[in-house]
Write an enzyme that holds these catalytic residues in place. Structure first.
Site, PDB file in Angstrom:
ATOM      1  N   ASP A   1     -79.944-106.661  12.288  1.00 12.46           N
ATOM      2  CA  ASP A   1     -80.317-106.368  13.688  1.00 12.46           C
ATOM      3  C   ASP A   1     -78.997-106.710  14.418  1.00 12.46           C
ATOM      4  O   ASP A   1     -78.952-108.132  14.479  1.00 12.46           O
ATOM      5  CB  ASP A   1     -81.656-106.711  14.312  1.00 12.46           C
ATOM      6  CG  ASP A   1     -81.846-106.228  15.557  1.00 12.46           C
ATOM      7  OD1 ASP A   1     -80.845-105.790  16.242  1.00 12.46           O
ATOM      8  OD2 ASP A   1     -82.917-106.563  16.092  1.00 12.46           O
TER       9      ASP A   1
ATOM     10  N   GLY B   1     -82.142 -96.290  20.462  1.00 10.99           N
ATOM     11  CA  GLY B   1     -81.324 -96.832  19.391  1.00 10.99           C
ATOM     12  C   GLY B   1     -80.778 -98.214  19.551  1.00 10.99           C
ATOM     13  O   GLY B   1     -81.299 -99.172  20.118  1.00 10.99           O
TER      14      GLY B   1
ATOM     15  N   ASP C   1     -78.621 -99.230  21.749  1.00 14.83           N
ATOM     16  CA  ASP C   1     -78.202 -99.526  23.229  1.00 14.83           C
ATOM     17  C   ASP C   1     -79.830 -99.910  23.641  1.00 14.83           C
ATOM     18  O   ASP C   1     -79.565-100.974  24.311  1.00 14.83           O
ATOM     19  CB  ASP C   1     -78.060 -98.021  23.557  1.00 14.83           C
ATOM     20  CG  ASP C   1     -77.457 -98.095  25.074  1.00 14.83           C
ATOM     21  OD1 ASP C   1     -77.179 -99.371  25.516  1.00 14.83           O
ATOM     22  OD2 ASP C   1     -76.959 -97.079  25.697  1.00 14.83           O
TER      23      ASP C   1
ATOM     24  N   VAL D   1     -78.272 -91.142  16.876  1.00  9.71           N
ATOM     25  CA  VAL D   1     -78.566 -89.885  17.798  1.00  9.71           C
ATOM     26  C   VAL D   1     -77.370 -88.977  17.763  1.00  9.71           C
ATOM     27  O   VAL D   1     -77.679 -87.550  17.837  1.00  9.71           O
ATOM     28  CB  VAL D   1     -79.004 -90.653  19.196  1.00  9.71           C
ATOM     29  CG1 VAL D   1     -79.130 -89.263  20.159  1.00  9.71           C
ATOM     30  CG2 VAL D   1     -80.268 -91.340  19.033  1.00  9.71           C
TER      31      VAL D   1
END
Ligand code: APR
Length: 169
Positions: A10, A32, A34, A120
């Site tokens: 992450d 996502g 962001d 995405v």
């Protein structure tokens, strides 16, 4: 010589001078990576992003990292994949180039990138990884960055980066 390292994880928890966000042209956050970065950095990030008045696709803008351990966040706007004939490759390369320019300006010596546009925005993962690695290899020496991490969110992406990084060019 700078190191290019692929890791799984992450990106919000990375201890580097700068992390890169995969944003959209508004720079006002979404889902996502962001969304994860905005949640981890805290509400001051949205305030700082508002003052940037957006960013064109293929470029990036910097904010502080706020509650992250990274000192900087470079918000890059990757292209939406539309089949490959709409300048997507060059726009994606522009994101990596611009982030390395921002690293030079900020004096960042370590930086972590997510796989921009491959969520995405549906850019094919391997094609995106080839562009990311080629662009970074061409521009890293001039940027002053010593350690560059490609942070892969899943194992499949990690395998792609490991395989491509093992090739000299
Ligand atoms: N750390 C690292 N990588 C992550 C994380 C995370 N915490 N979360 C997601 N990813 C990975 C995804 O698996 C994908 O490989 O980041 C990559 C980019 O996916 P997206 O976040 O969907 O970004 P992108 O495809 O560039 O689309 C941008 O999504 O959230 C919105 O505001 C953003 O509208 C913009 C669009």
């Amino acid at each position: 010589m700078a190191s290019l390292i692929a890791v799984q994880g992450d990106i919000t928890s990375f201890k580097v001078d700068a992390i890169v966000n995969a944003a959209n042209e508004s720079l006002l956050g979404d889902g996502g990576v962001d969304g994860a970065i905005h949640r981890a950095a805290g509400p001051e990030l949205l305030e700082a992003c508002r003052k940037l008045h957006g960013c064109p696709t293929g470029s990036a803008k910097a904010t502080p990292g706020f509650r992250l351990s990274a000192k900087w966040i470079f918000h890059a706007v990757g292209p939406v994949w539309s089949g490959g004939a709409h300048n997507e490759d060059e726009l994606l390369a522009g994101c990596y180039r611009k982030c390395l320019e921002l690293a030079l300006e900020a004096g960042a010596r370590s930086i972590a990138f997510p796989a921009i546009s491959t969520g995405v925005y549906r850019f094919p993962s391997e094609r995106a990884a080839r562009i990311a690695i080629a662009t970074v290899r061409s521009h890293i020496e001039a940027s002053g960055v010593q350690e560059l991490f490609f942070v892969c969110f899943n194992e499949e992406t990690l395998r792609i980066y490991e395989r491509l990084l093992a090739n000299a060019c």
